[in-house]
Motif scaffolding. Structure first.
Motif, PDB file in Angstrom:
ATOM      1  N   LEU A   1      20.657  -6.686  14.366  1.00 23.74           N
ATOM      2  CA  LEU A   1      20.537  -7.695  13.308  1.00 23.74           C
ATOM      3  C   LEU A   1      19.696  -7.201  12.141  1.00 23.74           C
ATOM      4  O   LEU A   1      19.865  -7.640  11.004  1.00 23.74           O
ATOM      5  N   ALA A   2      18.780  -6.271  12.438  1.00 25.02           N
ATOM      6  CA  ALA A   2      17.948  -5.705  11.378  1.00 25.02           C
ATOM      7  C   ALA A   2      18.654  -4.581  10.629  1.00 25.02           C
ATOM      8  O   ALA A   2      18.166  -4.100   9.601  1.00 25.02           O
ATOM      9  N   GLY A   3      19.823  -4.154  11.152  1.00 29.07           N
ATOM     10  CA  GLY A   3      20.554  -3.056  10.523  1.00 29.07           C
ATOM     11  C   GLY A   3      19.904  -1.708  10.737  1.00 29.07           C
ATOM     12  O   GLY A   3      20.147  -0.767   9.972  1.00 29.07           O
ATOM     13  N   SER A   4      19.091  -1.586  11.799  1.00 24.28           N
ATOM     14  CA  SER A   4      18.380  -0.323  12.079  1.00 24.28           C
ATOM     15  C   SER A   4      19.246   0.571  12.957  1.00 24.28           C
ATOM     16  O   SER A   4      18.971   0.759  14.159  1.00 24.28           O
ATOM     17  N   ASN A   5      20.296   1.115  12.398  1.00 26.59           N
ATOM     18  CA  ASN A   5      21.234   1.925  13.169  1.00 26.59           C
ATOM     19  C   ASN A   5      20.584   3.154  13.782  1.00 26.59           C
ATOM     20  O   ASN A   5      20.976   3.619  14.857  1.00 26.59           O
ATOM     21  N   ARG A   6      19.575   3.697  13.115  1.00 26.69           N
ATOM     22  CA  ARG A   6      18.910   4.907  13.617  1.00 26.69           C
ATOM     23  C   ARG A   6      18.206   4.634  14.941  1.00 26.69           C
ATOM     24  O   ARG A   6      18.143   5.490  15.814  1.00 26.69           O
ATOM     25  N   ARG A   7      17.693   3.421  15.090  1.00 24.74           N
ATOM     26  CA  ARG A   7      16.970   3.069  16.325  1.00 24.74           C
ATOM     27  C   ARG A   7      17.922   2.738  17.468  1.00 24.74           C
ATOM     28  O   ARG A   7      17.534   2.789  18.639  1.00 24.74           O
ATOM     29  N   LEU A   8      19.171   2.391  17.155  1.00 24.26           N
ATOM     30  CA  LEU A   8      20.134   2.057  18.204  1.00 24.26           C
ATOM     31  C   LEU A   8      20.800   3.347  18.693  1.00 24.26           C
ATOM     32  O   LEU A   8      21.965   3.625  18.415  1.00 24.26           O
ATOM     33  N   SER A   9      20.060   4.114  19.428  1.00 20.30           N
ATOM     34  CA  SER A   9      20.512   5.420  19.900  1.00 20.30           C
ATOM     35  C   SER A   9      21.161   5.307  21.275  1.00 20.30           C
ATOM     36  O   SER A   9      21.086   4.273  21.950  1.00 20.30           O
ATOM     37  N   PHE A  10      21.776   6.395  21.701  1.00 20.04           N
ATOM     38  CA  PHE A  10      22.321   6.462  23.064  1.00 20.04           C
ATOM     39  C   PHE A  10      21.198   6.274  24.076  1.00 20.04           C
ATOM     40  O   PHE A  10      21.374   5.580  25.088  1.00 20.04           O
ATOM     41  N   LEU A  11      20.050   6.876  23.811  1.00 22.90           N
ATOM     42  CA  LEU A  11      18.888   6.746  24.692  1.00 22.90           C
ATOM     43  C   LEU A  11      18.526   5.280  24.892  1.00 22.90           C
ATOM     44  O   LEU A  11      18.276   4.847  26.019  1.00 22.90           O
ATOM     45  N   HIS A  12      18.506   4.522  23.809  1.00 18.15           N
ATOM     46  CA  HIS A  12      18.121   3.111  23.881  1.00 18.15           C
ATOM     47  C   HIS A  12      19.081   2.322  24.770  1.00 18.15           C
ATOM     48  O   HIS A  12      18.645   1.616  25.699  1.00 18.15           O
ATOM     49  N   VAL A  13      20.379   2.414  24.501  1.00 20.28           N
ATOM     50  CA  VAL A  13      21.374   1.634  25.243  1.00 20.28           C
ATOM     51  C   VAL A  13      21.472   2.108  26.689  1.00 20.28           C
ATOM     52  O   VAL A  13      21.552   1.299  27.629  1.00 20.28           O
ATOM     53  N   TYR A  14      21.470   3.409  26.888  1.00 23.66           N
ATOM     54  CA  TYR A  14      21.538   3.987  28.241  1.00 23.66           C
ATOM     55  C   TYR A  14      20.354   3.534  29.088  1.00 23.66           C
ATOM     56  O   TYR A  14      20.514   3.105  30.240  1.00 23.66           O
ATOM     57  N   HIS A  15      19.160   3.600  28.513  1.00 28.71           N
ATOM     58  CA  HIS A  15      17.945   3.194  29.229  1.00 28.71           C
ATOM     59  C   HIS A  15      18.006   1.722  29.614  1.00 28.71           C
ATOM     60  O   HIS A  15      17.750   1.344  30.763  1.00 28.71           O
ATOM     61  N   HIS A  16      18.344   0.849  28.648  1.00 32.54           N
ATOM     62  CA  HIS A  16      18.373  -0.582  28.918  1.00 32.54           C
ATOM     63  C   HIS A  16      19.432  -0.950  29.964  1.00 32.54           C
ATOM     64  O   HIS A  16      19.243  -1.897  30.733  1.00 32.54           O
ATOM     65  N   THR A  17      20.529  -0.210  29.988  1.00 27.59           N
ATOM     66  CA  THR A  17      21.611  -0.506  30.931  1.00 27.59           C
ATOM     67  C   THR A  17      21.253  -0.112  32.356  1.00 27.59           C
ATOM     68  O   THR A  17      21.329  -0.924  33.289  1.00 27.59           O
ATOM     69  N   VAL A  18      20.838   1.129  32.536  1.00 31.22           N
ATOM     70  CA  VAL A  18      20.656   1.663  33.891  1.00 31.22           C
ATOM     71  C   VAL A  18      19.369   1.183  34.542  1.00 31.22           C
ATOM     72  O   VAL A  18      19.297   1.049  35.763  1.00 31.22           O
ATOM     73  N   VAL A  19      18.341   0.893  33.736  1.00 33.28           N
ATOM     74  CA  VAL A  19      17.071   0.476  34.330  1.00 33.28           C
ATOM     75  C   VAL A  19      17.220  -0.838  35.086  1.00 33.28           C
ATOM     76  O   VAL A  19      16.547  -1.071  36.102  1.00 33.28           O
ATOM     77  N   VAL A  20      18.119  -1.714  34.642  1.00 34.92           N
ATOM     78  CA  VAL A  20      18.355  -2.980  35.350  1.00 34.92           C
ATOM     79  C   VAL A  20      18.959  -2.706  36.730  1.00 34.92           C
ATOM     80  O   VAL A  20      18.579  -3.334  37.730  1.00 34.92           O
ATOM     81  N   ILE A  21      19.885  -1.762  36.794  1.00 38.24           N
ATOM     82  CA  ILE A  21      20.503  -1.378  38.070  1.00 38.24           C
ATOM     83  C   ILE A  21      19.449  -0.788  39.005  1.00 38.24           C
ATOM     84  O   ILE A  21      19.401  -1.099  40.200  1.00 38.24           O
ATOM     85  N   MET A  22      18.599   0.071  38.459  1.00 41.19           N
ATOM     86  CA  MET A  22      17.536   0.687  39.257  1.00 41.19           C
ATOM     87  C   MET A  22      16.598  -0.365  39.838  1.00 41.19           C
ATOM     88  O   MET A  22      16.259  -0.325  41.029  1.00 41.19           O
TER      89      MET A  22
END
Length: 269
Positions: free
Chosen positions: A135-156
């Motif tokens: 929503l802030a338009g911060s595309n640089r912060r929306l990295s693969f690392l960010h999405v990957y981390h948020h996804t898998v950590v819940v499973i862990m």
């Protein structure tokens, strides 16, 4: 001080809701495998569609107060979880070995597992991070690392509870403490007082992973020296995940915190 400790211990350990907690897959709220799968799918789908919509950035005057409240909540929650799990470990452990190696017969109940449950739910709450970034338009912060981390950590975290995975109390405590620092940084940024210690946050995250690998050698020793440690295969999953995160964080560190001399070589002032 003694009265303060007694009250804190009751609130975070001895309270019946905490001390008598028991994870029951399919019965405890958010404990079914279906809930986990739908949550992960929803997060990835929402992230994908919001990115594809290319929405115009929301004004910072609107988004900053929301971000400040969100980060403050996670800061306080992380601090509470860190204190709660440390006090709970001291209260629940039958011996020091238990901290790194649960017995095979370990059931997911008691105050330590309560804080693992809260930690698991907090990782779902952290999905809001992604929405705020988009929503802030911060595309640089929306990295693969960010999405990957948020996804898998819940499973862990789900596996910590469903399989009584050994070593998670240390991971929970260290990660919560690092998140106190991280969300403190983001909260300060949201209220317009950007600190100069962003690099410290990344360094602490890297140290956290390295410490986890070092302490894992103790767990492996106990596992093969005795009757085994609970959740060893789930630990393998966590260790692999943390190894990939470490590699991604080191890569992020090398790209974002280059020495001044390297910046000049690459054409930056």
């Amino acid at each position: 001080m003694e009265a303060l400790y007694t009250n804190l211990h009751y609130l975070l350990v001895d309270n019946p809701t905490i001390s008598q907690f028991e994870w029951k897959t399919g019965e405890t709220f958010a404990s079914s495998l279906q809930f986990l799968n739908l949550t992960v799918i929803f997060y990835l789908s929402l992230t994908f569609f919001l990115r594809r919509l290319s929405l115009p950035p929301i004004k910072s005057s609107i988004l900053r107060p929301i971000s400040a409240v969100h980060n403050l909540i996670l800061l306080l929650l992380s601090l509470t979880m860190a204190i709660g799990v440390i006090l709970s470990v001291l209260s629940q452990m039958p011996n020091p070995k238990w901290i790194v190696c649960f017995p095979i017969s370990q059931t997911p109940k008691g105050p330590v597992f309560f804080w693992a449950y809260i930690f698991y739910l907090s990782k779902i709450l952290e999905f809001v991070d992604t929405v705020l970034i988009i929503l802030a338009g911060s595309n640089r912060r929306l990295s693969f690392l960010h999405v990957y981390h948020h996804t898998v950590v819940v499973i862990m975290c789900y596996q910590w509870l469903s399989k009584s995975q050994s070593l998670f109390p240390i991971g929970l405590a260290t990660n919560s403490l690092v998140h106190v620092l991280m969300y403190g940084y983001y909260f300060a940024c949201a209220i317009g007082k950007k600190p100069r210690w962003k690099k410290v946050v990344t360094n602490c995250q890297i140290v956290q992973f390295l410490f986890g690998f070092v302490i894992s050698t103790v767990m492996i020793y106990y596992h093969f020296k005795g009757p085994g440690c609970s959740g060893i295969w789930e630990w393998c999953f966590s260790a692999t995940f943390n190894a990939t995160l470490l590699a991604l964080f080191v890569d992020f560190h090398s790209k974002n915190y280059k020495p001044p001399s390297m910046m000049k070589i690459n054409g930056h002032d």
